[in-house]
Design a protein around this motif. Structure first.
Motif, PDB file in Angstrom:
ATOM      1  N   ALA A   1       0.040   0.666   7.909  1.00 18.03           N
ATOM      2  CA  ALA A   1      -0.938   1.530   7.578  1.00 18.03           C
ATOM      3  C   ALA A   1      -1.354   1.346   6.155  1.00 18.03           C
ATOM      4  O   ALA A   1      -2.322   1.524   5.629  1.00 18.03           O
ATOM      5  N   LEU A   2      -0.161   0.767   5.414  1.00 18.92           N
ATOM      6  CA  LEU A   2      -0.612   0.346   3.890  1.00 18.92           C
ATOM      7  C   LEU A   2      -0.887  -0.934   3.719  1.00 18.92           C
ATOM      8  O   LEU A   2      -0.999  -1.473   2.418  1.00 18.92           O
ATOM      9  N   GLY A   3      -1.065  -1.837   4.753  1.00 17.51           N
ATOM     10  CA  GLY A   3      -1.220  -3.161   4.599  1.00 17.51           C
ATOM     11  C   GLY A   3      -0.338  -4.034   3.918  1.00 17.51           C
ATOM     12  O   GLY A   3      -0.577  -4.792   3.160  1.00 17.51           O
ATOM     13  N   TYR A   4       1.124  -3.495   3.982  1.00 25.07           N
ATOM     14  CA  TYR A   4       2.149  -4.339   3.337  1.00 25.07           C
ATOM     15  C   TYR A   4       2.218  -5.747   4.129  1.00 25.07           C
ATOM     16  O   TYR A   4       2.088  -5.954   5.211  1.00 25.07           O
TER      17      TYR A   4
ATOM     18  N   CYS B   1       4.561  -3.671  -9.610  1.00 24.01           N
ATOM     19  CA  CYS B   1       4.136  -2.364  -9.319  1.00 24.01           C
ATOM     20  C   CYS B   1       4.913  -1.249  -9.799  1.00 24.01           C
ATOM     21  O   CYS B   1       6.075  -1.351  -9.636  1.00 24.01           O
ATOM     22  N   GLN B   2       4.180  -0.123 -10.142  1.00 28.29           N
ATOM     23  CA  GLN B   2       4.982   1.041 -10.675  1.00 28.29           C
ATOM     24  C   GLN B   2       5.964   1.581  -9.717  1.00 28.29           C
ATOM     25  O   GLN B   2       6.898   2.393 -10.158  1.00 28.29           O
TER      26      GLN B   2
ATOM     27  N   CYS C   1       0.974  -4.225  -1.062  1.00 25.86           N
ATOM     28  CA  CYS C   1       0.497  -3.203  -0.286  1.00 25.86           C
ATOM     29  C   CYS C   1      -0.800  -2.562  -0.828  1.00 25.86           C
ATOM     30  O   CYS C   1      -1.008  -2.667  -2.248  1.00 25.86           O
ATOM     31  N   VAL C   2      -1.483  -2.011  -0.164  1.00 22.83           N
ATOM     32  CA  VAL C   2      -2.777  -1.410  -0.840  1.00 22.83           C
ATOM     33  C   VAL C   2      -2.611  -0.168  -1.979  1.00 22.83           C
ATOM     34  O   VAL C   2      -3.197   0.085  -2.562  1.00 22.83           O
ATOM     35  N   SER C   3      -1.317   0.402  -1.997  1.00 15.66           N
ATOM     36  CA  SER C   3      -0.989   1.240  -2.830  1.00 15.66           C
ATOM     37  C   SER C   3      -0.582   0.713  -4.190  1.00 15.66           C
ATOM     38  O   SER C   3      -0.039   1.528  -5.070  1.00 15.66           O
ATOM     39  N   HIS C   4      -0.509  -0.719  -4.492  1.00 11.64           N
ATOM     40  CA  HIS C   4      -0.191  -1.125  -5.685  1.00 11.64           C
ATOM     41  C   HIS C   4      -0.747  -0.656  -6.570  1.00 11.64           C
ATOM     42  O   HIS C   4      -1.902  -0.349  -6.858  1.00 11.64           O
TER      43      HIS C   4
ATOM     44  N   ALA D   1      -9.256  -7.328   0.868  1.00 10.79           N
ATOM     45  CA  ALA D   1     -10.179  -7.517  -0.226  1.00 10.79           C
ATOM     46  C   ALA D   1      -9.596  -6.452  -1.522  1.00 10.79           C
ATOM     47  O   ALA D   1     -10.039  -6.787  -2.842  1.00 10.79           O
ATOM     48  N   LYS D   2      -8.646  -5.675  -1.239  1.00 11.95           N
ATOM     49  CA  LYS D   2      -8.058  -4.801  -2.488  1.00 11.95           C
ATOM     50  C   LYS D   2      -7.336  -5.578  -3.081  1.00 11.95           C
ATOM     51  O   LYS D   2      -6.844  -4.827  -4.413  1.00 11.95           O
ATOM     52  N   HIS D   3      -6.800  -6.508  -2.955  1.00 11.94           N
ATOM     53  CA  HIS D   3      -5.648  -7.316  -3.527  1.00 11.94           C
ATOM     54  C   HIS D   3      -6.408  -8.069  -4.721  1.00 11.94           C
ATOM     55  O   HIS D   3      -7.384  -8.747  -4.430  1.00 11.94           O
ATOM     56  N   LYS D   4      -5.686  -7.740  -5.755  1.00 13.48           N
ATOM     57  CA  LYS D   4      -5.905  -8.442  -7.132  1.00 13.48           C
ATOM     58  C   LYS D   4      -5.166  -9.690  -7.633  1.00 13.48           C
ATOM     59  O   LYS D   4      -3.987  -9.455  -7.078  1.00 13.48           O
ATOM     60  N   ALA D   5      -5.533 -10.921  -7.742  1.00 18.71           N
ATOM     61  CA  ALA D   5      -4.866 -11.975  -7.993  1.00 18.71           C
ATOM     62  C   ALA D   5      -3.492 -11.782  -8.949  1.00 18.71           C
ATOM     63  O   ALA D   5      -3.975 -10.998 -10.105  1.00 18.71           O
TER      64      ALA D   5
END
Ligand code: SF4
Length: 75
Positions: free
Chosen positions: A16-19, A40-41, A67-70, A29-33
């Motif tokens: 669900a979170l794209g882990y 991640c906090q 994951c997308v919650s990074h 596409a939400k991943h930044k280099a």
């Protein structure tokens, strides 16, 4: 403390979170280099290997994962 069991990409919450175990392999596409679990906090493990993530209680995530919650760690 005993090592937490590893979170797998097949886990429903992980999906669900794209882990992904390797941030460089995500097609999201939400991943930044450069972003990965180690910066991640929500991650509280070391710079390599695996460690806990607040979003996946009871499991360990890969320091190189993502994951997308990074959310970037605060300085
Ligand atoms: Fe990794 Fe952060 Fe996602 Fe947890 S919230 S899996 S530490 S990127």
């Amino acid at each position: 403390a005993a090592d937490l069991p590893p979170l797998t990409e097949a886990d429903p919450t992980a999906k669900a979170l794209g882990y992904v175990e390797d941030a460089s392999k995500t097609a999201d596409a939400k991943h930044k280099a450069g972003d990965n679990c180690s910066n991640c906090q929500f991650y509280s493990g070391g710079p390599t290997g695996r460690g806990p993530c607040q979003l996946f209680p009871g499991k360990s995530v890969n320091a190189k994962g993502w994951c997308v919650s990074h959310t970037p760690k605060k300085a």
